[in-house]
Design an enzyme around this catalytic site. Structure first.
Site, PDB file in Angstrom:
ATOM      1  N   SER A   1      -8.358   4.362  -3.412  1.00  0.00           N
ATOM      2  CA  SER A   1      -7.872   2.999  -3.279  1.00  0.00           C
ATOM      3  C   SER A   1      -9.064   2.019  -3.252  1.00  0.00           C
ATOM      4  CB  SER A   1      -6.999   2.900  -2.025  1.00  0.00           C
ATOM      5  OG  SER A   1      -6.237   1.726  -2.023  1.00  0.00           O
TER       6      SER A   1
ATOM      7  N   HIS B   1       1.188   6.291  -3.423  1.00  0.00           N
ATOM      8  CA  HIS B   1      -0.205   5.926  -3.140  1.00  0.00           C
ATOM      9  C   HIS B   1      -0.792   6.961  -2.187  1.00  0.00           C
ATOM     10  CE1 HIS B   1      -3.535   3.127  -3.306  1.00  0.00           C
ATOM     11  NE2 HIS B   1      -3.621   3.094  -1.989  1.00  0.00           N
TER      12      HIS B   1
ATOM     13  N   ASP C   1       3.034   4.641  -7.585  1.00  0.00           N
ATOM     14  CA  ASP C   1       2.205   3.919  -6.616  1.00  0.00           C
ATOM     15  C   ASP C   1       2.738   2.497  -6.435  1.00  0.00           C
ATOM     16  OD1 ASP C   1       0.151   2.665  -5.151  1.00  0.00           O
ATOM     17  OD2 ASP C   1      -1.380   3.934  -6.064  1.00  0.00           O
TER      18      ASP C   1
END
Length: 234
Positions: free
Chosen positions: A127, A212, A181
């Site tokens: 991320s 995610h 995601d």
């Protein structure tokens, strides 16, 4: 007569460290996502089988504490501020990205001081951490072993051509993204990989029926990729 000003280097980011054996020959610097900390990915070390590789050092730094606009200004561990839910390239808080890149460079320099050259270092991140791994690795002056960028996107793409390091034009890049995601849309990651491929970077793209997160199949692919890049480097 006034005393000359003295400038001291910023302190290194605190980090969690794990070694797979004595006297590590290679290192993986792994950056966590927004609001997490260095402990977030520490357990993955036990999920991997590195018996066929020399000893590795995993470094999981804690991002600095900063206010995050998108979260109502709440202070949390973050590699840079996020001002909009639109994560598309060009919306990053550039000052924070560059500051974090400098802090990661300092961690690379410490590995050099501990006897591990750049060619035996992988920059990894998930991320926000993946964003910083990509930004830093592509601009790092010396060749790295590889860049691992998970569930993220390429930041500041408009400055890459001018700032890219010749030393890492051929660095192996592993990019992966969950197709479902809801935090950083799948298309952002896929678009970033296509952009890098169009610029002739060596990108290995993976996608998974996941949100995610890092799923089991992804962990297996990461392990295989780390074996490949570190075996050739070490």
């Amino acid at each position: 007569m006034t005393a000359a000003a003295t400038h001291t280097a910023d302190p290194l980011l605190p980090a969690v460290e794990r070694q797979t054996g004595e006297t590590p020959k290679c290192a993986v610097i792994w950056l966590h996502g927004l609001g997490a900390d260095g402990h977030d990915f520490e357990p993955i070390v036990d999920e991997f089988d590195f018996d066929q590789l020399p000893a590795l050092r995993f470094v999981f730094p804690h991002a600095p504490m900063r206010a995050v606009t998108i979260n109502g200004g709440m202070v949390m561990r973050a590699w840079y501020d996020i001002v909009s839910p639109d994560f598309s390239p060009g919306r990053e808080e550039a000052e924070g990205v560059r500051e974090s890149a400098r802090q990661v460079e300092a961690l690379i320099a410490r590995e050099n001081e501990r006897g591990i050259p750049d060619t035996r270092i992988v920059l990894a991140g998930f991320s926000q951490g993946g964003v910083i791994a990509l930004h830093t690795g592509l601009r790092h002056p010396q060749r790295l072993a590889g860049i691992l960028a998970l569930s993220c996107y390429l930041p500041m793409a408009d400055t890459l051509a001018a700032e890219a390091s010749a030393g890492n034009r051929n660095v192996p890049i592993f990019m992966a993204h969950g197709q479902h995601d809801a935090v950083i849309p799948y298309d952002f990651g896929k678009r970033s990989a296509k952009l890098l491929k169009a610029a002739n970077y060596v990108v290995e793209w993976h996608n998974y029926p996941a949100e995610h997160t890092v799923c089991l199949e992804e962990l297996q692919d990461i392990e295989a990729w780390l074996h490949k890049v570190l075996a050739s480097a070490c």
